[in-house]
Design an enzyme around this catalytic site. Structure first.
Site, mmCIF file in Angstrom:
data_model
loop_
_atom_site.group_PDB
_atom_site.id
_atom_site.type_symbol
_atom_site.label_atom_id
_atom_site.label_comp_id
_atom_site.label_asym_id
_atom_site.label_seq_id
_atom_site.Cartn_x
_atom_site.Cartn_y
_atom_site.Cartn_z
ATOM 1 N N PRO A 8 0.857 -1.195 0.000
ATOM 2 C CA PRO A 8 0.000 0.000 0.000
ATOM 3 C C PRO A 8 0.887 1.237 0.000
ATOM 4 O O PRO A 8 1.776 1.362 0.852
ATOM 5 C CB PRO A 8 -0.786 -0.133 1.309
ATOM 6 C CG PRO A 8 0.060 -1.002 2.188
ATOM 7 C CD PRO A 8 0.807 -1.915 1.279
ATOM 8 N N MET A 9 0.667 2.148 -0.952
ATOM 9 C CA MET A 9 1.502 3.344 -1.059
ATOM 10 C C MET A 9 0.614 4.561 -1.275
ATOM 11 O O MET A 9 -0.124 4.636 -2.255
ATOM 12 C CB MET A 9 2.512 3.188 -2.208
ATOM 13 C CG MET A 9 3.570 2.135 -1.929
ATOM 14 S SD MET A 9 4.695 1.848 -3.325
ATOM 15 C CE MET A 9 3.685 0.755 -4.356
ATOM 16 N N GLN A 37 -6.337 -1.535 3.241
ATOM 17 C CA GLN A 37 -5.538 -1.167 4.413
ATOM 18 C C GLN A 37 -6.220 -0.022 5.149
ATOM 19 O O GLN A 37 -6.535 1.012 4.559
ATOM 20 C CB GLN A 37 -4.115 -0.750 4.060
ATOM 21 C CG GLN A 37 -3.294 -0.535 5.340
ATOM 22 C CD GLN A 37 -1.885 -0.042 5.104
ATOM 23 O OE1 GLN A 37 -1.689 1.086 4.662
ATOM 24 N NE2 GLN A 37 -0.903 -0.880 5.413
ATOM 25 N N CYS A 52 3.166 3.347 9.053
ATOM 26 C CA CYS A 52 3.334 4.653 8.421
ATOM 27 C C CYS A 52 3.871 5.671 9.424
ATOM 28 O O CYS A 52 3.300 5.834 10.502
ATOM 29 C CB CYS A 52 2.007 5.130 7.842
ATOM 30 S SG CYS A 52 2.137 6.721 6.995
ATOM 31 N N HIS A 58 7.972 -4.517 7.663
ATOM 32 C CA HIS A 58 8.917 -3.634 6.979
ATOM 33 C C HIS A 58 10.211 -3.665 7.792
ATOM 34 O O HIS A 58 10.222 -3.274 8.950
ATOM 35 C CB HIS A 58 8.359 -2.212 6.907
ATOM 36 C CG HIS A 58 9.184 -1.278 6.089
ATOM 37 N ND1 HIS A 58 8.659 -0.153 5.487
ATOM 38 C CD2 HIS A 58 10.499 -1.282 5.763
ATOM 39 C CE1 HIS A 58 9.609 0.482 4.836
ATOM 40 N NE2 HIS A 58 10.735 -0.185 5.000
ATOM 41 N N GLY A 91 10.492 -3.954 2.279
ATOM 42 C CA GLY A 91 11.508 -2.933 2.443
ATOM 43 C C GLY A 91 12.727 -3.132 1.559
ATOM 44 O O GLY A 91 13.467 -4.091 1.751
ATOM 45 N N GLY A 92 12.915 -2.260 0.585
ATOM 46 C CA GLY A 92 14.135 -2.264 -0.223
ATOM 47 C C GLY A 92 14.266 -3.407 -1.210
ATOM 48 O O GLY A 92 15.351 -3.604 -1.765
ATOM 49 N N GLY A 129 7.390 -2.576 -2.743
ATOM 50 C CA GLY A 129 6.791 -1.259 -2.810
ATOM 51 C C GLY A 129 7.201 -0.479 -4.035
ATOM 52 O O GLY A 129 6.707 -0.697 -5.137
ATOM 53 N N ARG A 130 8.139 0.439 -3.864
ATOM 54 C CA ARG A 130 8.465 1.401 -4.922
ATOM 55 C C ARG A 130 8.916 0.754 -6.225
ATOM 56 O O ARG A 130 8.602 1.250 -7.312
ATOM 57 C CB ARG A 130 9.530 2.373 -4.414
ATOM 58 C CG ARG A 130 8.974 3.410 -3.447
ATOM 59 C CD ARG A 130 10.066 4.181 -2.757
ATOM 60 N NE ARG A 130 10.769 3.350 -1.777
ATOM 61 C CZ ARG A 130 11.892 3.694 -1.174
ATOM 62 N NH1 ARG A 130 12.474 4.844 -1.487
ATOM 63 N NH2 ARG A 130 12.444 2.908 -0.284
#
Length: 342
Positions: free
Chosen positions: A13-14, A66, A96, A167, A208-209, A230-231
């Site tokens: 979720p972003m 979420q 968050c 995360h 994460g990453g 994520g990204r």
């Protein structure tokens, strides 16, 4: 396939990114990866009546909602609304680090209140038949993750939660911006892997990453039940998702292609525009679709410069795709000439 099996690979979720248009694109690339909404706050749904935030398309499933919040009764009502809206899972945000989230006493700051998180989870579980899951950090501020994280997991598990996404970074609530909290605190994958060894009955995903399917496979081979990206899944979605069904889920199907996804998004955009929407609400999520490919810069430029203009329609996507294919053909010609010089 059950929902926990889809969680073998999920897209995080972003905020401002994983809206319903983004999720539609991602679903075109992978049939099996679990998708998540942006965080929706329980107060917005329950007190503000903003149920439009729950809008999503049937094509997005499996998709998880979420929620953000810290009031058990309010979260229970929000979970019920999410259930009625047709989601496949309800997830509680305990990760968050934004100022807005801290002021509302939810998000990562809840790592300091495991009893309250457990109470929230119990209330949500009582309000829905859907899986209730948690996404958390390994700790916040001056906490010792090696001590705090297992205590947190044990308390949440006692509340009936069987699936968590961790995360693998601390969240520093004072001194770092939300963006810095995504990069500066060091990653601690070994600690997350240790949690899987300590809680073998739980379904644990690491986040994460993580930026490639090779890394996903490495974490799964090390014993993790799932991996959340994520990204990387946003900025280069085809590199992560096109082969995911075959590589991660063992599907006996051909990999998807970003070209096919782009063409399918034209039809989706046409329907969105017919309903009063704007093209750039969709194309902003498509900028990284051809990341790393010849013509990717021209693709991004055409969509970025043209999608916001009055009258912009799905044909812009078609034109940009044509330019991209021309650039790719040119690159292939150059390579062929280099391999076979006259």
């Amino acid at each position: 396939m059950q929902i926990h099996q889809h969680a073998k690979l999920s897209v995080a979720p972003m905020m401002d990114w994983t809206d319903r248009h983004c999720r539609h694109l991602h679903r075109l690339l992978s049939r099996h990866a679990l998708l998540y909404t942006e965080m929706v706050t329980a107060p917005a749904l329950v007190r503000g009546g903003a149920v439009h935030l729950l809008d999503h398309g049937q094509a997005e499933h499996p998709v998880a909602l979420q929620l953000g919040g810290s009031d058990p009764a309010e979260l229970a009502r929000a979970a019920r609304l999410g259930t009625e809206a047709g989601y496949d899972e309800i997830n509680l945000n305990v990760g968050c680090p934004s100022d807005r989230v801290q002021s509302g006493t939810f998000g990562a700051v809840l790592m300091k209140s495991p009893e309250l998180v457990a109470e929230c989870c119990e209330a949500m579980r009582a309000a829905t038949s859907l899986p209730v899951t948690v996404k958390c950090r390994i700790g916040v501020d001056d906490q010792d993750p090696a001590t705090v994280l297992p205590q947190f997991i044990a308390r949440i598990a006692a509340a009936g939660v069987t699936r968590l996404t961790i995360h693998a970074r601390m969240a520093w609530l004072a001194g770092l911006s939300p963006k810095e909290n995504r990069d500066i605190p060091p990653l601690d994958y070994p600690l997350v892997h240790e949690m899987k060894a300590r809680f073998p009955a739980l379904h644990l995903s690491v986040n994460g990453g993580i930026g490639s399917l090779d890394e996903v496979e490495a974490h799964l081979s090390a014993g993790m039940d799932g991996v959340m990206i994520g990204r990387a899944a946003y900025h280069a979605p085809a590199q992560i998702l096109c082969a995911a069904d075959r590589v991660i889920f063992g599907a006996q199907t051909s990999d998807s292609t970003p070209e096919d996804a782009a063409r399918a998004m034209m039809e989706y955009a046409e329907a969105h525009l017919a309903g009063g929407g704007r093209l750039n609400q969709i194309t902003r999520h498509m900028l990284g679709l051809f990341a790393g490919r010849p013509g990717a810069r021209a693709w991004r430029r055409m969509l970025s410069e043209g999608a916001h203009l009055p009258g912009a329609g799905p044909e812009l996507i078609e034109t940009a795709l044509g330019r991209l294919e021309e650039a790719q053909a040119g690159a292939e010609s150059v390579c062929a000439h280099a391999a076979n010089p006259v």
